[in-house]
Design a protein around this motif. Sequence first.
Motif, PDB file in Angstrom:
ATOM      1  N   PHE A   1      -3.996   2.619 -17.621  1.00 43.65           N
ATOM      2  CA  PHE A   1      -3.731   3.921 -17.010  1.00 43.65           C
ATOM      3  C   PHE A   1      -4.864   4.924 -17.213  1.00 43.65           C
ATOM      4  O   PHE A   1      -4.742   6.075 -16.763  1.00 43.65           O
ATOM      5  N   ALA A   2      -5.946   4.490 -17.831  1.00 44.04           N
ATOM      6  CA  ALA A   2      -7.077   5.390 -18.082  1.00 44.04           C
ATOM      7  C   ALA A   2      -7.611   6.073 -16.822  1.00 44.04           C
ATOM      8  O   ALA A   2      -8.013   7.244 -16.883  1.00 44.04           O
ATOM      9  N   PRO A   3      -7.639   5.410 -15.644  1.00 43.42           N
ATOM     10  CA  PRO A   3      -8.149   6.093 -14.445  1.00 43.42           C
ATOM     11  C   PRO A   3      -7.393   7.370 -14.097  1.00 43.42           C
ATOM     12  O   PRO A   3      -7.960   8.278 -13.480  1.00 43.42           O
ATOM     13  N   PHE A   4      -6.124   7.491 -14.499  1.00 46.62           N
ATOM     14  CA  PHE A   4      -5.383   8.717 -14.212  1.00 46.62           C
ATOM     15  C   PHE A   4      -5.882   9.891 -15.050  1.00 46.62           C
ATOM     16  O   PHE A   4      -5.568  11.046 -14.740  1.00 46.62           O
TER      17      PHE A   4
ATOM     18  N   ASP B   1     -11.590  12.048 -14.091  1.00 47.23           N
ATOM     19  CA  ASP B   1     -11.744  12.819 -12.854  1.00 47.23           C
ATOM     20  C   ASP B   1     -12.299  11.987 -11.712  1.00 47.23           C
ATOM     21  O   ASP B   1     -11.794  12.035 -10.584  1.00 47.23           O
ATOM     22  N   ASP B   2     -13.321  11.170 -11.981  1.00 48.34           N
ATOM     23  CA  ASP B   2     -13.949  10.440 -10.880  1.00 48.34           C
ATOM     24  C   ASP B   2     -13.189   9.171 -10.493  1.00 48.34           C
ATOM     25  O   ASP B   2     -13.541   8.511  -9.525  1.00 48.34           O
ATOM     26  N   GLN B   3     -12.142   8.808 -11.245  1.00 47.34           N
ATOM     27  CA  GLN B   3     -11.344   7.626 -10.894  1.00 47.34           C
ATOM     28  C   GLN B   3      -9.925   7.968 -10.448  1.00 47.34           C
ATOM     29  O   GLN B   3      -9.185   7.082 -10.026  1.00 47.34           O
ATOM     30  N   LEU B   4      -9.562   9.238 -10.532  1.00 39.35           N
ATOM     31  CA  LEU B   4      -8.188   9.630 -10.247  1.00 39.35           C
ATOM     32  C   LEU B   4      -7.792   9.306  -8.812  1.00 39.35           C
ATOM     33  O   LEU B   4      -6.693   8.788  -8.557  1.00 39.35           O
ATOM     34  N   GLN B   5      -8.661   9.588  -7.851  1.00 43.19           N
ATOM     35  CA  GLN B   5      -8.320   9.323  -6.456  1.00 43.19           C
ATOM     36  C   GLN B   5      -8.073   7.840  -6.207  1.00 43.19           C
ATOM     37  O   GLN B   5      -7.111   7.466  -5.525  1.00 43.19           O
ATOM     38  N   SER B   6      -8.931   6.985  -6.758  1.00 53.54           N
ATOM     39  CA  SER B   6      -8.731   5.541  -6.550  1.00 53.54           C
ATOM     40  C   SER B   6      -7.442   5.073  -7.220  1.00 53.54           C
ATOM     41  O   SER B   6      -6.750   4.186  -6.714  1.00 53.54           O
ATOM     42  N   ALA B   7      -7.091   5.679  -8.368  1.00 52.54           N
ATOM     43  CA  ALA B   7      -5.828   5.327  -9.032  1.00 52.54           C
ATOM     44  C   ALA B   7      -4.637   5.710  -8.159  1.00 52.54           C
ATOM     45  O   ALA B   7      -3.674   4.949  -8.027  1.00 52.54           O
TER      46      ALA B   7
ATOM     47  N   ASP C   1      -4.700   5.996  -4.906  1.00 48.94           N
ATOM     48  CA  ASP C   1      -4.721   5.104  -3.748  1.00 48.94           C
ATOM     49  C   ASP C   1      -4.076   3.753  -4.063  1.00 48.94           C
ATOM     50  O   ASP C   1      -3.544   3.090  -3.174  1.00 48.94           O
ATOM     51  N   GLU C   2      -4.137   3.329  -5.319  1.00 45.06           N
ATOM     52  CA  GLU C   2      -3.539   2.060  -5.741  1.00 45.06           C
ATOM     53  C   GLU C   2      -2.235   2.289  -6.506  1.00 45.06           C
ATOM     54  O   GLU C   2      -1.871   1.502  -7.376  1.00 45.06           O
TER      55      GLU C   2
ATOM     56  N   ARG D   1       4.414  -0.714 -10.464  1.00 41.00           N
ATOM     57  CA  ARG D   1       5.059  -1.935 -10.956  1.00 41.00           C
ATOM     58  C   ARG D   1       5.030  -2.032 -12.480  1.00 41.00           C
ATOM     59  O   ARG D   1       5.769  -2.811 -13.071  1.00 41.00           O
ATOM     60  N   GLU D   2       4.163  -1.240 -13.116  1.00 37.27           N
ATOM     61  CA  GLU D   2       4.028  -1.302 -14.581  1.00 37.27           C
ATOM     62  C   GLU D   2       4.836  -0.228 -15.300  1.00 37.27           C
ATOM     63  O   GLU D   2       4.746  -0.105 -16.518  1.00 37.27           O
ATOM     64  N   VAL D   3       5.634   0.539 -14.558  1.00 38.06           N
ATOM     65  CA  VAL D   3       6.237   1.715 -15.170  1.00 38.06           C
ATOM     66  C   VAL D   3       7.153   1.358 -16.334  1.00 38.06           C
ATOM     67  O   VAL D   3       7.149   2.034 -17.380  1.00 38.06           O
ATOM     68  N   ASP D   4       7.942   0.289 -16.225  1.00 39.75           N
ATOM     69  CA  ASP D   4       8.830  -0.069 -17.341  1.00 39.75           C
ATOM     70  C   ASP D   4       8.050  -0.610 -18.531  1.00 39.75           C
ATOM     71  O   ASP D   4       8.491  -0.466 -19.681  1.00 39.75           O
TER      72      ASP D   4
END
Length: 950
Positions: A485-488, A491-497, A499-500, A506-509
Motif C-alpha cells: 500500500f506504499a503507493p497510496f 505523491d508521484d505514485q498515488l494516481q497509478s494506485a 487507477d489500479e 481485493r486485499e482489504v480484508d
Amino acid sequence: MQQNNPLVFESSGWEVDLAQRELRARGLTVPLGSRAFEIVEILVQSGGELVTKDDLMRRVWPGLNVEDNTIQVHISAIRKALGPDRGMLKTDSGRGYRLLGDWVIRQENQPRHVEPVNRPRAAIHPFLTNVPVAASALIGREMAVQHLCDLVSAYRVVTLTGPGGIGKTVLASEVARRVFPTVESDVLFVELVSLSDPDLVPSTVASVLNLQLRGGDEMSPESVARVVGDRKVLLVLDNCEHVIDAAARMAEALVRLCPHATVLATSREVLRIEGEYVYRVPALDVPAQQVEAEGNVLEHSSVQLFIARTRSLQADFGPQAEKLPLIAAICRQLDGIPLAIEFAAARAASLGIQQVAGRLDDRFALLTGGRRTALPRHQTLRATLDWSYELLPETERRLLRQLAIFPAGFTLEAATAIANQTESWVALGISNLVSKSLVALDGTEAAQRWRLLETVRAYSLEKLAESGEHEQVVRRLARFCVALFAPFATDDQLQSAIDELGRYRREVDNLRAALNWAFSPGGDAALGVELAAIASDFWVALSLVAESSEWADTALAQIGDAAGTRSEMVLRCSLGFALIYTKGMSAHARDTLTRALALARQFQDFDYQQRLTCGLWLFSARSMALNDALAFAREYEEVTRGRDLQFRATAAWLVGIPQTYLAEHNEASERLQWAVGQYPVVRRRIDMMRLGADVRASALAHDTVNLMSQGRLDAASRASQSAIEEARATNQPFVLCVALAWAAGFVSLGLGELDRAREYGEELVDHAYKHALRPFYAAGLCVRGSLLARRGQPEAGVGPLRSGLAEMQEAVYLLFYPFFRAELAAALGAMGRVDDGLCEIEASLRFAIETDYRWFVPEMLRTKGDLLALRDTDHPSVIEDMYRRSMQQANDQKALYWELSAATSLAGHLQRQRKDAEALAVLAPVYGRMTEGFAAPSVKRAKSILDQLS
C-alpha cells in the motif's frame, strides 16, 4: 463393425482400428471413450463427407433423446485426443462434422465395401454392478450428474476431485447408477479408503472384478489389466488420494491394455495420467451476502440440503421466514460443502438454528455426529480435514498453515512474502495444494489469485497457532501490506494506485487482518501506526470514510514514539476529515486538524498544508464561521500562488463558497463557474482525498444557491442535475451526499418542486445512513419533514424536522440549519401554532445575523411576514413592512428570486385588502425582470396573482 472385418484407417501417422476399437498416434494408443470412438468410426468411414448432428445422434445414441451439449462433450474429447492435429475434425456450424485427411484403408482378405456403424444395443449376457442403492435423494447435483454421464462415455478416465466432504463419492455413485442401464458393461465400485498399503490396490481391484490370475503371475496393475482384457467394464475407483501413485498406475494400465474399460475415480488429488479428464466437483450454491427475498434463499441448493437433512431428523421442521437469513449465513460460512452442511443440520435438529449460527467459530467442536454408517473420517469435520492434512509432506503442511493468514485470498507475490521462500518454491507448493483440493484458484489466468475455503482456513489457522509460527507469519503479512500500500502514501505514485484500485480492493480484508493484529495486545503497535498512516488514503479511495476514522483513531491512541512525526500528521489529517463527514464539526475534529496543520508547516510539507487548510476551511464553512472560512480560503490562495491551474481553480472554489452564503452572489457565481470550467478533471480522484471534496461537483452544487438567488432558476435546476451526475461519477458517498442535499433542499424545495425534492431526499437519507454520514442524514430527515408539511401534513412533518435540526446542531453542520428552521417555523404556523413558529423564525434570524449567513435572510423575513399574517392580530401595516423589508434585503443582494417571493407574498397581502393597484405595482416590475424559470411553481403562483390583478 463386426470383428471379422478388421479394418484399419490410416492418415498422417494416425490409425483408427475398428477391430481393436483404438485410436492410435504413430503406433501409440490414445485413450478415447466408447461413444467418442463410435463418432470417430462414423466420421472416418464417411470419407470426409459431412455427417450431420442428427445422424450422429441417431447412430451413436439410438432410441435416446440427447441434447446438443452431450455431443459437444464428445467432440471436445475427440479434439483433445487429436492434440496438435485437432484441426482434422472440422465443424460446419449448425450442420454437423467431417473428419479431414487422406485416409487409407488397410484390410486383409476382405472386400473394400465398408458397412455403416449401427450396433444393436441388446446385451448378450447380463452385466454386473455392485454400486449401492442411494441412501437419500441427491440435492443440487442434477446438472453435474448429467454432465458426468456424458464425460464417462467421451473419456476413458474421468477423475472427480475436490476437498473433503464436497460429495465426490456420492456423486460418482449416482453417475454409476445412472449410466448402468445404458453403457452395456459391468459397473463396479472399488473402495480404496481402507487400504493402508498401496501395493494392495491391484489385488483389491482383482477381487471386485472377480478375476482369476494364472498361477505364478505377480499381482501388478499390468497382470490385472491383461486378465480384464476385452471385458466391458466401468470401474469406479473411490478415495484414491492416500494411494494416489498406485491408483494412477492401476487406471493407466486398464486404459492402455483394456480397450473396453473406463475408469471413474474420486480423489482429492488428480491422477495425472494420459487421457485423464479432471472434473472439479463444485460446492453447492449459497445465498449471496446481501439480504435476499425468502423465495430466492430457498432456491439455493445448499439451503435445500440443510432443510432436507434437518427435516429427516426432525419431521416437523419447517423454517420460518425469519430463520432463513440464519440458514443462509450457515451455508455461506460452510462454503456450501455438503458434508459440513449435513453436520450443521444434525446439530440444528437438536440445538436449534440460532445456536448453530452463533457457534460456527468453534465449528470443529460443533460439527460432529455424521451418520453412523459413514467412514470414520466423515463423522466429524475435523476428521475430514485431518485426513487431507496428514497426507501432505511437511513442506506443504507448513505452506498451507501460512497461507491461512490471508482472509481475502492471496497472490503469488503475497504468498512468497509470508512464506519467506523463493517464488518458484512457493509456486510449486501452491500448485501441489491446488491439485490436492486444499487451495482453490480465485482469480483469472491474467491475474492469478488463490484462496482457502473458509473451513480449510479455520482448520489451518488452528494448526498455525499450534506450530508457534503465527506471530512471525502475521508480522510478515503486515510488512507485506506496508510495501503493497506504499503507493497510496507517495505523491508521484498515488494516481497509478488509484487507477489500479481494483487490485488493492481485493486485499482489504488482508489489510484489516494485519492492522487488527498490530493493534492487539500481542501485536506491534509501531508497525500498526506505520501501516495505518500508509493506508489512510486507501480507505478514502475505497469510500470507507468511517473505517478511515476508526483506524486513524486507533493508531493515534497507540502513537508511542511516532508522536510528532510525519505519521502523526498523516493520521491526524485522515481522522480530522473523517470526523467532519461522519460526526460533524466537533471540537475534536478542529483540534485534530489544527495540530496536523502545525506539523505540516513544521515539515514544510506543501501537500499536507493544502490538505489541512482545506480541512479547516471545510470545518469553518459547515459550522457557519463564514468569515473564518473565507480567511482559510485566502490563505490557500496565498500558499498556492504561482502554481498550476488546478490550484488556482481550487482557490476560486474555496473563496466562492463562503462568498455564496455571504450573499455576494455575482462574484461568487463567477468564481465557482470559473473553477468548474478550469479545474482539470484528471486530478479529481487525487484531490478528493487531499481536499475532502470534489471541486467540480461541490462548485456546481453550491452555485445553485447563487443562480437561484439571482433568478436564474432554469440554470440552477440544470446545475443541480449536473452536480449529481458529476458526484455519481466519483463513486464517493460524501460527494454524492453534498450534491443530493443541495438539489433536494435548497433547489427543489426552494423552487417548490416537491416530487423532485422527495426523489433526491429519499436517496440522500438512504445513502447517508448506509455510509454513516450523520450530518447528511440529518439534512435528509429535514427534507422529509418539509415535504410532509408542504403537502398538508404539518403535524407529521414537525417530528422529522426537529430530529434533523437537533442532529445538525449536535454535529455542528449548520449550512442548512437556518433554511430548515424556517421550514419548521412555517410548519408550526400551518398547524395553528403561530407564536411557536414566530419564536423559531426569530431565533433563525438572530443566528443568521450573528454568523453573516446573509443569503437566506430575505426569505426568513418573508416567512415571518407569512406567520404574522396567520396570527391575524397584527396590523396589516406591520405585515406589509415585513414583506417590504424582505424585498429590500433581496434587492440589495441582487437576489431577484427572493425579491419575487417577497413581492408575491406582499401582492397577495395587498390583494386581500382590496389594494389591487398597489399589489400590481409591487409585483409586476419584479416579475418583469424574470427571464427564466417560468415553469417553477413559485413563479407560476406570481403569474397567477398578476393575472387576477390585471
